[in-house]
Design a protein around this motif. Structure first.
Motif, PDB file in Angstrom:
ATOM      1  N   GLY A 132      42.438  43.389  31.028  1.00  0.00           N
ATOM      2  CA  GLY A 132      41.331  44.083  31.680  1.00  0.00           C
ATOM      3  C   GLY A 132      41.495  44.119  33.189  1.00  0.00           C
ATOM      4  N   THR A 133      40.401  43.956  33.940  1.00  0.00           N
ATOM      5  CA  THR A 133      40.520  43.982  35.394  1.00  0.00           C
ATOM      6  C   THR A 133      40.874  42.588  35.908  1.00  0.00           C
ATOM      7  N   VAL A 134      41.550  42.576  37.047  1.00  0.00           N
ATOM      8  CA  VAL A 134      42.009  41.322  37.637  1.00  0.00           C
ATOM      9  C   VAL A 134      41.513  41.292  39.075  1.00  0.00           C
ATOM     10  N   ASP A 135      40.799  40.226  39.472  1.00  0.00           N
ATOM     11  CA  ASP A 135      40.336  40.195  40.866  1.00  0.00           C
ATOM     12  C   ASP A 135      41.218  39.300  41.732  1.00  0.00           C
ATOM     13  N   GLY A 136      40.879  39.223  43.004  1.00  0.00           N
ATOM     14  CA  GLY A 136      41.736  38.548  43.963  1.00  0.00           C
ATOM     15  C   GLY A 136      42.064  37.114  43.587  1.00  0.00           C
ATOM     16  N   VAL A 137      41.029  36.363  43.176  1.00  0.00           N
ATOM     17  CA  VAL A 137      41.260  34.967  42.815  1.00  0.00           C
ATOM     18  C   VAL A 137      42.179  34.885  41.606  1.00  0.00           C
ATOM     19  N   ASP A 138      41.986  35.804  40.631  1.00  0.00           N
ATOM     20  CA  ASP A 138      42.846  35.788  39.437  1.00  0.00           C
ATOM     21  C   ASP A 138      44.307  36.037  39.804  1.00  0.00           C
ATOM     22  N   TRP A 139      44.538  36.953  40.733  1.00  0.00           N
ATOM     23  CA  TRP A 139      45.927  37.211  41.160  1.00  0.00           C
ATOM     24  C   TRP A 139      46.554  35.951  41.733  1.00  0.00           C
ATOM     25  N   LEU A 140      45.824  35.308  42.644  1.00  0.00           N
ATOM     26  CA  LEU A 140      46.356  34.089  43.259  1.00  0.00           C
ATOM     27  C   LEU A 140      46.530  32.985  42.225  1.00  0.00           C
ATOM     28  N   TRP A 141      45.541  32.882  41.333  1.00  0.00           N
ATOM     29  CA  TRP A 141      45.550  31.813  40.333  1.00  0.00           C
ATOM     30  C   TRP A 141      46.744  31.979  39.410  1.00  0.00           C
ATOM     31  N   SER A 142      47.000  33.216  38.947  1.00  0.00           N
ATOM     32  CA  SER A 142      48.125  33.398  38.029  1.00  0.00           C
ATOM     33  C   SER A 142      49.452  33.138  38.748  1.00  0.00           C
ATOM     34  N   VAL A 313      32.861  32.619  58.967  1.00  0.00           N
ATOM     35  CA  VAL A 313      33.299  33.717  58.103  1.00  0.00           C
ATOM     36  C   VAL A 313      32.199  34.077  57.105  1.00  0.00           C
ATOM     37  N   VAL A 314      31.548  33.048  56.525  1.00  0.00           N
ATOM     38  CA  VAL A 314      30.455  33.309  55.590  1.00  0.00           C
ATOM     39  C   VAL A 314      29.361  34.077  56.303  1.00  0.00           C
ATOM     40  N   TYR A 315      29.074  33.648  57.520  1.00  0.00           N
ATOM     41  CA  TYR A 315      28.002  34.291  58.255  1.00  0.00           C
ATOM     42  C   TYR A 315      28.325  35.764  58.499  1.00  0.00           C
ATOM     43  N   LEU A 316      29.578  36.030  58.816  1.00  0.00           N
ATOM     44  CA  LEU A 316      29.932  37.399  59.184  1.00  0.00           C
ATOM     45  C   LEU A 316      30.222  38.286  57.973  1.00  0.00           C
ATOM     46  N   PHE A 317      30.858  37.726  56.940  1.00  0.00           N
ATOM     47  CA  PHE A 317      31.305  38.577  55.835  1.00  0.00           C
ATOM     48  C   PHE A 317      30.632  38.245  54.509  1.00  0.00           C
ATOM     49  N   GLY A 318      29.857  37.173  54.435  1.00  0.00           N
ATOM     50  CA  GLY A 318      29.276  36.767  53.154  1.00  0.00           C
ATOM     51  C   GLY A 318      30.241  35.862  52.408  1.00  0.00           C
ATOM     52  N   GLY A 319      29.689  34.975  51.569  1.00  0.00           N
ATOM     53  CA  GLY A 319      30.540  33.985  50.911  1.00  0.00           C
ATOM     54  C   GLY A 319      31.210  34.531  49.668  1.00  0.00           C
ATOM     55  N   SER A 320      32.463  34.137  49.443  1.00  0.00           N
ATOM     56  CA  SER A 320      33.123  34.440  48.176  1.00  0.00           C
ATOM     57  C   SER A 320      34.220  33.423  47.957  1.00  0.00           C
ATOM     58  N   LEU A 321      34.523  33.196  46.689  1.00  0.00           N
ATOM     59  CA  LEU A 321      35.533  32.198  46.362  1.00  0.00           C
ATOM     60  C   LEU A 321      36.883  32.591  46.954  1.00  0.00           C
ATOM     61  N   PHE A 322      37.186  33.887  46.888  1.00  0.00           N
ATOM     62  CA  PHE A 322      38.459  34.385  47.401  1.00  0.00           C
ATOM     63  C   PHE A 322      38.587  34.088  48.896  1.00  0.00           C
ATOM     64  N   LEU A 323      37.533  34.407  49.643  1.00  0.00           N
ATOM     65  CA  LEU A 323      37.562  34.156  51.087  1.00  0.00           C
ATOM     66  C   LEU A 323      37.723  32.673  51.374  1.00  0.00           C
ATOM     67  N   MET A 324      36.999  31.858  50.590  1.00  0.00           N
ATOM     68  CA  MET A 324      37.060  30.420  50.823  1.00  0.00           C
ATOM     69  C   MET A 324      38.484  29.903  50.635  1.00  0.00           C
ATOM     70  N   ILE A 325      39.109  30.323  49.522  1.00  0.00           N
ATOM     71  CA  ILE A 325      40.473  29.871  49.251  1.00  0.00           C
ATOM     72  C   ILE A 325      41.409  30.346  50.351  1.00  0.00           C
ATOM     73  N   ILE A 326      41.241  31.600  50.765  1.00  0.00           N
ATOM     74  CA  ILE A 326      42.123  32.145  51.797  1.00  0.00           C
ATOM     75  C   ILE A 326      41.937  31.386  53.115  1.00  0.00           C
ATOM     76  N   VAL A 327      40.676  31.179  53.509  1.00  0.00           N
ATOM     77  CA  VAL A 327      40.439  30.496  54.787  1.00  0.00           C
ATOM     78  C   VAL A 327      41.023  29.086  54.757  1.00  0.00           C
ATOM     79  N   PHE A 328      40.720  28.338  53.676  1.00  0.00           N
ATOM     80  CA  PHE A 328      41.222  26.967  53.617  1.00  0.00           C
ATOM     81  C   PHE A 328      42.736  26.938  53.426  1.00  0.00           C
ATOM     82  N   GLY A 329      43.267  27.907  52.669  1.00  0.00           N
ATOM     83  CA  GLY A 329      44.714  27.920  52.444  1.00  0.00           C
ATOM     84  C   GLY A 329      45.486  28.312  53.687  1.00  0.00           C
TER      85      GLY A 329
END
Lengths: 463, 332
Positions: A132-142, A313-329
Motif C-alpha cells: 500500500g502507501t509508504v510514509d517517510g518513517v516507513d521508508w527510513l524504518w525499512s 521545529v515543533v513550534y514552527l512546523f508542527g510535531g511529527s514522528l518523521f521530523l523528530m527522528i530527522i532532527v535527532f538523527g
C-alpha cells in the motif's frame, strides 16, 4: 586478552566489516599484505611459493576486485528495488509541486495558475502492490532494518567463530543477556502485531476498565466488562491492561508504542551512526583543513541542545514522528563523531594504513577497508548508548503533547492517564513500566557491548 | 595559553552568531501564523484580508528586505531587546527574569547535590570495585539514568501528594515571594522548601546517576596507576590516596563532563519537571509559550538554555587548559 581475541589481534572487529566476504575471495593471493599487516609475519611463513608484495600486479587486483559475492549482489538488488520504490513515491508526492514551480518560473506565470499535463500524477503517496502507501518513517524504518540484516545479522552468521567469541564474552554479563531477550521480544511484538491488529479505537462506553489482575469500585467505569462482586469491578482478559478514559485498550496502545520507540531509537541511531562515521573518519583521515572545519562545526552543533531545537521545529512546523527522528538523527551525532575521530586518529598511524597507502590504495579504500572496521567497536558501543536517550526524548516530547498527535506513543498514554491517577492508576503506570524497562535494557546492553567489544576496557576486566 | 583563550572566546562568539542566524532564517522561512490569523479575522469582519495583512506586516517591518530584517533581528538580540510577549502582555525579558528564579530554586540545589554525591559515590565505587557496595551503587546508577523523570515525578506526586498527603500537589509560587518580590527569607522558608523537595529529588536522581558513572570510570583509570601503587607501598593512608592521587587527576576530565552533560540533563529534565509539578520556571514558561503560539517568548525561552550552554562550554574548555598542564592547546 583471552585466546580468540589474540588470533585476530587489533583487527578483531574486521569480521563485521561489510567487505569481509569480498576480501576472502579476491584476497587469497595477496590480501595478507594489506589486510592484516599486524599479523602478516605469521602468514608469510606458511606462504611458501606465494607471490611477494613486490611481485603482485596491483593494477590487476584493482580490476578484479570489482567482482562481487552473492551477498553483495543480493544487497545491491535490494537497494536497487528500494531506491526505485523511493523514487516512485517521491515522484508521486512532489511531481506536481516541482512541475508547477519550474514551469511557473520559466514562463513567469503564477505557479498556482499552471496547468499540469496528464503525465504528472495527482500529488499524494504512491500506491504499491501488497504494502500500500509508504510514509517517510516507513521508508527510513525499512532501510534501517535492511541495513541491520545485511550488516549485522548476515556477517554474524557468516563468521560463526567470531560470533561465538562475542557471545561468550557477552554471556558473562547475565543482566545484559536478559536485557537482550527482553528487547528482542519487544522488537518482534512491536514489528509483527501492529501489522495484524488494528490500532486502539475510542470507545467511550468501555472507559476505565481495570487490568486483568486488578479491581476498582464499580462506579469508576461506566459499564464493567468483567465480573462485578462486592461493588468491585474486576478486570477481564478482553482488556488485559485495562482501558483509558477514552476506552482505548492499553495493551494494544502499549504494543503500538513498542514499534514507535524502536523506530525512534533504531532509525535515530542509524542516521547518527552514518553521519558520525563519515564525518569522524574524514576528519581523522584527511586532517588539516577538513578536520578543522568538520570538528569546529561539531563544536557548534554539540553546544546547541537538540531537545530545544526540536521545540523550535515543533513550534514552527508542527510535531511529527518523521521530523523528530530527522532532527535527532541529523543533529545528535556530534558526540559519536568525536569518538570516531579520536579512535581513527590512532588507527591512522598504524602500520597497516601506511602499507595500504604505499601500495597505492585510494583514500576511500583505506577508510572503508582499514579505518572503518577498526573503529567499529567503539562506534557500536557509543551508538547503542545513544538509543535510550532517543527513546526517552521521544517519550518526553509525546508526554508534553509536542510529539506526533496521530500515533499512540508511550509518552502519550502516560500523559493521558495523568489526571486519572487517583481512580485509574494503571493508565499512566503500565506504559511507564515498559518505557523504564526498555531504556534500562538498552543501557545494560550498551554497557555489556562495551565490555565485550571495546578493547580499551580490556585491562579493567581482568582485575 | 592566552592566545588559546582569546581564540576560544572568539569562537564562542561565532557560535552565538551562527545559532542566532540559523534561528532567524528558520523564522523568516516559515509562514507567520499570527498574520494568517489576522487575515482570517479581517475576512470575517468583512475587511480586505490582503490590505490588513499588508498593514500589519508593514507595522512589524516584515516587508523590509531580508538583510534589513536580519540586521534588526541581530541588533535586538544582542541588545537584549527580545521582543514583546503577546500572551503575557509584558516584555520577554521581564517574563524571563520572573521565571528564572523559580528554576534556580530547585536547579541549583540539584546540581550541587548531584555533583557532590555523584563524585563521592563514584570514587568510592571505583576504589572498592566489584564489592557489594559497588554493585548497589551501579544498580542505582542504572536506575537513575533509565527512569523517565516525568513518569517518576508523577508517581512520586501520587504517592507523597495524593496518598500520603505529605506535600501539596499544586505548587504555590507566592510562597517564595514577599509582597510580590523574591526574598531570601521566603525562598528558604519551610513551606517553600517543602514543595521543592520532590522536584529536587527527581532532578538529582537522574543527574547523580550519570555523574556517578563518569566519576567511577575516570577514577578507575588511576586506581591501578603506578603512582597510586607507589603511594600504597609507601604506606600512605587510604584517604590521602583517594583524594590526592586518584581524585586530582580524575577531576580534570570530570570537570568537562560536569558542564557538558550535566547541563543538558538539567535543562531537559527541568522542562518536564516544571510541567509536571507546575513550577512557573523557565521550562513551564517555554511550554506555555509553545502551546499559546507566543513566538517572541518561545525564542526567548529557548535562547536562555542555549546561551548558558555556550558559556558553560567556554568556561569548561578554559578551565581544562588551566587545570591540566599536559594539554597541548597550541594546535587547536
Amino acid at each position: 586478552m583471552s585466546g580468540p581475541a589474540d588470533d585476530d589481534g587489533p583487527d578483531g572487529g574486521h569480521t563485521s566489516s561489510p567487505d569481509a566476504g569480498r576480501s576472502g575471495e579476491t584476497g587469497g593471493r595477496v590480501s595478507d599484505g594489506t589486510r592484516h599487516s599486524t599479523d602478516g609475519g605469521r602468514h608469510s611463513t606458511d606462504g611458501g611459493g606465494r607471490a611477494t608484495f613486490e611481485d603482485v600486479d596491483w593494477d590487476d587486483i584493482e580490476a578484479t576486485s570489482g567482482s562481487r559475492s552473492p551477498r553483495q549482489i543480493a544487497w545491491l538488488a535490494i537497494i536497487g528495488v528500494y531506491s526505485v520504490g523511493l523514487a516512485l513515491d517521491l515522484y508521486a508526492r512532489y511531481a506536481t509541486a516541482v512541475y508547477t514551480r519550474v514551469v511557473g518560473f520559466l514562463s513567469g506565470a503564477d505557479r498556482t495558475a499552471v496547468e499540469t499535463p496528464a503525465w504528472v500524477p495527482e500529488p499524494g503517496p504512491a500506491e504499491f502492490a501488497v504494502v500500500g502507501t509508504v510514509d517517510g518513517v516507513d521508508w527510513l524504518w525499512s532501510l534501517t532494518l535492511l541495513v541491520g540484516v545485511f550488516y549485522v545479522a548476515v556477517p554474524l552468521y557468516e563468521n560463526p567463530r567470531m560470533t561465538r567469541y562475542y557471545w561468550r564474552e557477552f554471556k558473562k554479563n547475565k543482566a545484559a543477556v536478559i536485557a537482550l531477550c527482553y528487547l528482542a521480544v519487544i522488537f518482534l511484538i512491536g514489528l509483527v502485531v501492529p501489522r495484524v491488529v488494528s490500532p486502539p479505537a475510542v470507545e467511550p462506553l468501555l472507559q476505565y476498565q481495570p487490568p486483568v489482575w486488578g479491581a476498582v469500585p464499580d462506579t469508576v467505569p461506566i459499564q464493567c466488562v468483567g465480573p462485578v462482586s462486592d461493588g468491585l469491578c474486576h478486570g477481564t482478559w478482553a482488556h488485559p491492561f485495562g482501558t483509558t478514559h477514552q476506552g482505548k485498550d492499553i495493551l494494544v496502545s502499549v504494543i503500538y508504542g513498542m514499534e514507535i520507540s524502536m523506530q525512534v531509537g533504531l532509525i535515530g541511531m542509524f542516521l547518527q551512526l552514518l553521519i558520525a562515521s563519515a564525518v569522524g573518519l574524514s576528519a581523522a583521515y584527511f586532517g588539516g583543513y577538513v578536520d578543522e572545519v568538520l570538528m569546529r562545526y561539531v563544536d557548534i552543533q554539540i553546544t546547541f541542545p537538540t531537545f530545544f531545537l526540536y521545540l523550535l521545529v515543533v513550534y514552527l512546523f508542527g510535531g511529527s514522528l518523521f521530523l523528530m527522528i530527522i532532527v535527532f538523527g541529523i543533529l545528535g551525532w556530534g558526540g559519536i563523531a568525536r569518538i570516531v575521530r579520536s579512535e581513527a586518529l590512532q588507527r591512522r598511524e598504524e602500520a597497516y594504513v601506511m602499507a595500504a597507502e604505499s601500495a597505492g590504495a585510494s583514500s576511500r579504500w583505506t577508510i572503508r577497508r582499514h579505518l572503518l572496521p577498526n573503529v567499529s567497536n567503539s562506534v557500536i558501543t557509543a551508538a547503542t548508548l545513544v538509543i535510550p536517550g532517543l527513546i526517552l526524548a521521544e517519550a518526553a516530547l509525546a508526554f508534553l503533547g509536542l510529539g506526533d498527535p496521530t500515533i499512540p506513543s508511550w509518552g502519550d498514554i502516560i500523559a493521558a492517564g495523568r489526571s486519572d491517577l487517583d481512580r485509574a492508576w494503571w493508565i499512566s503506570t503500565l506504559p511507564g513500566v515498559f518505557l523504564f524497562l526498555t531504556i534500562l535494557a538498552f543501557n545494560f546492553l550498551g554497557d555489556a557491548l562495551r565490555d565485550a567489544l571495546d578493547p580499551r576496557q580490556e585491562a579493567g576486566n581482568n582485575e | 595559553m592566552k592566545w588559546y583563550i582569546v581564540r576560544r572566546v572568539a569562537w564562542a562568539g561565532v557560535a552565538t552568531l551562527v545559532i542566532l542566524t540559523v534561528t532567524f532564517v528558520l523564522m523568516y522561512l516559515t509562514p507567520d501564523t499570527r498574520l494568517l490569523e489576522l487575515q482570517f479575522e479581517a475576512a470575517q469582519a468583512g475587511q480586505d484580508p490582503e490590505q490588513v495583512a499588508q498593514a500589519a506586516a508593514e507595522a512589524r517591518g516584515l516587508d523590509d528586505p531580508f538583510l534589513v530584517q536580519y540586521a534588526d533581528f541581530m541588533r535586538n538580540m544582542l541588545t537584549l531587546n527580545w521582543g514583546w510577549s503577546t500572551t503575557r502582555s509584558q516584555p520577554v525579558m521581564d517574563a524571563l527574569t520572573d521565571a528564572i528564579p523559580y528554576s534556580m530554586m530547585y536547579g541549583v540545589p540539584a546540581v550541587v547535590l548531584s555533583t557532590v554525591a555523584g563524585l563521592a559515590i563514584g570514587l568510592y565505587s571505583a576504589v572498592n570495585q566489584y564489592t557489594k557496595t559497588d554493585y548497589v551503587a551501579t544498580f542505582f546508577a542504572f536506575f537513575g539514568i533509565s527512569i523517565p523523570n516525568f513518569w517518576f515525578a508523577i508517581i512520586l506526586l501520587v504517592i507523597f501528594g495524593a496518598w500520603l498527603g505529605w506535600v501539596d500537589i499544586l505548587f504555590d509560587p507566592t510562597l517564595a515571594k514577599v509582597d510580590g518580590e523574591f526574598t531570601l527569607g521566603a525562598i528558604l522558608s519551610w513551606p517553600n522548601i517543602k514543595q521543592l523537595i520532590l522536584p529536587i529529588f527527581v532532578l538529582t536522581t537522574t543527574s547523580v546517576a550519570s555523574m556517578m558513572r563518569y566519576a567511577r570510570a575516570e577514577a578507575l583509570e588511576y586506581v591501578e596507576a603506578e603512582f597510586v601503587k607507589t603511594a600504597k607501598a609507601k604506606g600512605v593512608d587510604e584517604r590521602t590516596i583517594v583524594l590526592k592521587h586518584i581524585f586530582r587527576p580524575a577531576a580534570v576530565p570530570l570537570a568537562t563532563i560536569l558542564v557538558g552533560d550535566l547541563l543538558g540533563i538539567i535543562f531537559v529534565g527541568s522542562y518536564l519537571i516544571e510541567v509536571v509539578f507546575g513550577i512557573p520556571g523557565l521550562g513551564l514558561l517555554s511550554f506555555n509559550a509553545i502551546t499559546n503560539q507566543d513566538t517572541a517568548l518561545v525564542f526567548g525561552t529557548v535562547f536562555v538554555p542555549t546561551f548558558i550552554a555556550i558559556i558553560g562550554n567556554l568556561a569548561q574548555d578554559i578551565a581544562y587548559v588551566i587545570l591540566d598542564p599536559r594539554i597541548d592547546y597550541g594546535d587547536r
